[in-house]
Design an enzyme around this catalytic site. Structure first.
Site, PDB file in Angstrom:
ATOM      1  N   SER A 137     -42.569  -9.191 -18.221  1.00  0.00           N
ATOM      2  CA  SER A 137     -41.647 -10.282 -18.543  1.00  0.00           C
ATOM      3  C   SER A 137     -41.987 -10.860 -19.921  1.00  0.00           C
ATOM      4  O   SER A 137     -41.996 -10.128 -20.915  1.00  0.00           O
ATOM      5  CB  SER A 137     -41.709 -11.337 -17.439  1.00  0.00           C
ATOM      6  OG  SER A 137     -40.672 -12.295 -17.582  1.00  0.00           O
TER       7      SER A 137
ATOM      8  N   ASP B  75     -31.809  -7.421 -12.454  1.00  0.00           N
ATOM      9  CA  ASP B  75     -32.434  -8.360 -13.396  1.00  0.00           C
ATOM     10  C   ASP B  75     -31.474  -8.649 -14.550  1.00  0.00           C
ATOM     11  O   ASP B  75     -30.942  -7.715 -15.159  1.00  0.00           O
ATOM     12  CB  ASP B  75     -33.725  -7.718 -13.927  1.00  0.00           C
ATOM     13  CG  ASP B  75     -34.552  -8.621 -14.821  1.00  0.00           C
ATOM     14  OD1 ASP B  75     -34.086  -9.714 -15.190  1.00  0.00           O
ATOM     15  OD2 ASP B  75     -35.681  -8.217 -15.154  1.00  0.00           O
TER      16      ASP B  75
ATOM     17  N   HIS C 289     -36.334  -9.107 -10.906  1.00  0.00           N
ATOM     18  CA  HIS C 289     -37.334  -9.352 -11.936  1.00  0.00           C
ATOM     19  C   HIS C 289     -38.682  -9.716 -11.293  1.00  0.00           C
ATOM     20  O   HIS C 289     -38.733 -10.267 -10.201  1.00  0.00           O
ATOM     21  CB  HIS C 289     -36.845 -10.516 -12.801  1.00  0.00           C
ATOM     22  CG  HIS C 289     -37.653 -10.800 -14.012  1.00  0.00           C
ATOM     23  ND1 HIS C 289     -37.504 -10.108 -15.195  1.00  0.00           N
ATOM     24  CD2 HIS C 289     -38.621 -11.731 -14.245  1.00  0.00           C
ATOM     25  CE1 HIS C 289     -38.331 -10.592 -16.092  1.00  0.00           C
ATOM     26  NE2 HIS C 289     -39.035 -11.569 -15.552  1.00  0.00           N
TER      27      HIS C 289
END
Length: 326
Positions: free
Chosen positions: A167, A266, A296
């Protein structure tokens, strides 16, 4: 009007079980309207369960480095005792630049260390909004340079370093590589990037239109909140930085091989797909995998989610082949 897809029926059964477990651990764990102190506490509490168990390290140690915002720590995971210098993987944790630390990503680091037999160096960079862009990029670059320059003292091959992150950590990993190349003038020792569901400069995309909600804490408003904490004023000039809009940077010169993973549900999925397409066009070796039916942040869920384990295993396999791409 948002025309978001209802992701619940699109999730795998295991992903649905993960979501139920998350709600059991912390209700609204990813809410961004509670203040960043509470956000950080919620994140630490929710991640505690996912970090239990996993590989046992031969040793784990910490040291402090001095950076542009003051001292910050790095944690070294050594999977096996060895008298030989080992390669290193500098791991940069996710959390939207606002939450997270070495503890919240402990199991992921141990899994990667165990799979690669490399020394994993987890960077506890200063969080936003206290620390603004590009300070944490500079900190991560400093950590990588320190490992490169002082590897012999640490039992590390300083000329064989990779960067990895999930991320926001994937964002910082890519940005650190580019910063070392463009600002420091040397990234030759960076041998691979392992990039788990990052974003690299898209401001709008198909996946951003279709996905992102309170379930994963990645609504349009959430994403803007994280960027505002990190960048500050979201002006065209700020968002046009080559360390934010990295898809517009030079992605051919001195680029290591990249493992790129995304999640099918995501909102950031298309950033990874676009990065993969550009690297292919530039002739940069890369492997791109999109894991369908998951949200995610899925690599945290190795206790319950098959896709998380497969993703880590495949990234480890890519890392083991990194010298083929030199």
């Amino acid at each position: 009007m948002d025309n978001k897809l209802d992701v619940m029926p699109l999730m795998t059964d295991q992903m649905k079980a993960v979501v139920r477990k998350q709600k059991e651990l912390v209700e609204d764990a990813f809410a961004t309207d509670v203040g960043y102190d509470e956000m950080r506490a919620n994140y630490i509490k929710e991640r505690r369960f996912w970090n239990e168990g996993g590989p046992v390290m031969s040793s784990t140690e910490e040291m402090a480095l001095e950076g542009p915002a003051g001292p910050f720590r790095v944690r070294l995971y050594r999977p096996t005792a060895s008298v030989e210098a080992r390669p290193a993987i500098v791991y940069i944790h996710g959390g939207g630049f606002v939450v997270g630390n070495c503890d919240t990503h402990d199991r992921v680091c141990r899994l990667i260390a165990a799979g690669t037999d490399a020394v994993v160096v987890s960077v506890d960079y200063h969080l936003s909004p206290e620390s603004k862009f590009p300070t944490n990029i500079r900190e991560c670059a400093l950590a990588a340079r320190h490992i490169h320059e002082h590897g012999a003292e640490l039992g590390i091959d300083g000329d064989d370093i990779s960067l990895a992150g999930d991320s926001g950590g994937a964002v910082l990993s890519m940005a650190t590589n580019l910063w070392l190349r463009d600002e420091v003038g040397d990234n030759a020792y960076v041998k691979a990037l392992l990039l788990y569901y990052g974003y690299y400069g898209l401001r709008d995309s198909c996946s951003r239109r279709l996905f992102g909600s309170s379930i994963d804490g990645l609504s349009k408003e959430d994403l803007a909140y994280y960027d505002s904490c990190w960048i500050g004023d979201l002006t065209d000039e700020a968002l046009g930085s080559p360390y934010y809009d990295m898809l517009s940077n030079d992605l051919k010169t001195s680029m290591p091989g990249c493992y790129i993973a995304s999640a099918g549900l995501d909102p950031l999925r298309d950033d990874s797909a676009c990065l993969h397409a550009i690297l292919d066009e530039m002739g940069v070796p890369n492997v791109y995998e999109n894991f369908e039916g998951v949200l995610h942040a899925y690599i945290h869920h190795t206790r319950m989610l098959d896709e998380a384990n497969v993703c880590i295993e495949h990234s480890v396999d890519f890392w083991k082949r990194r010298h083929e791409f030199a």
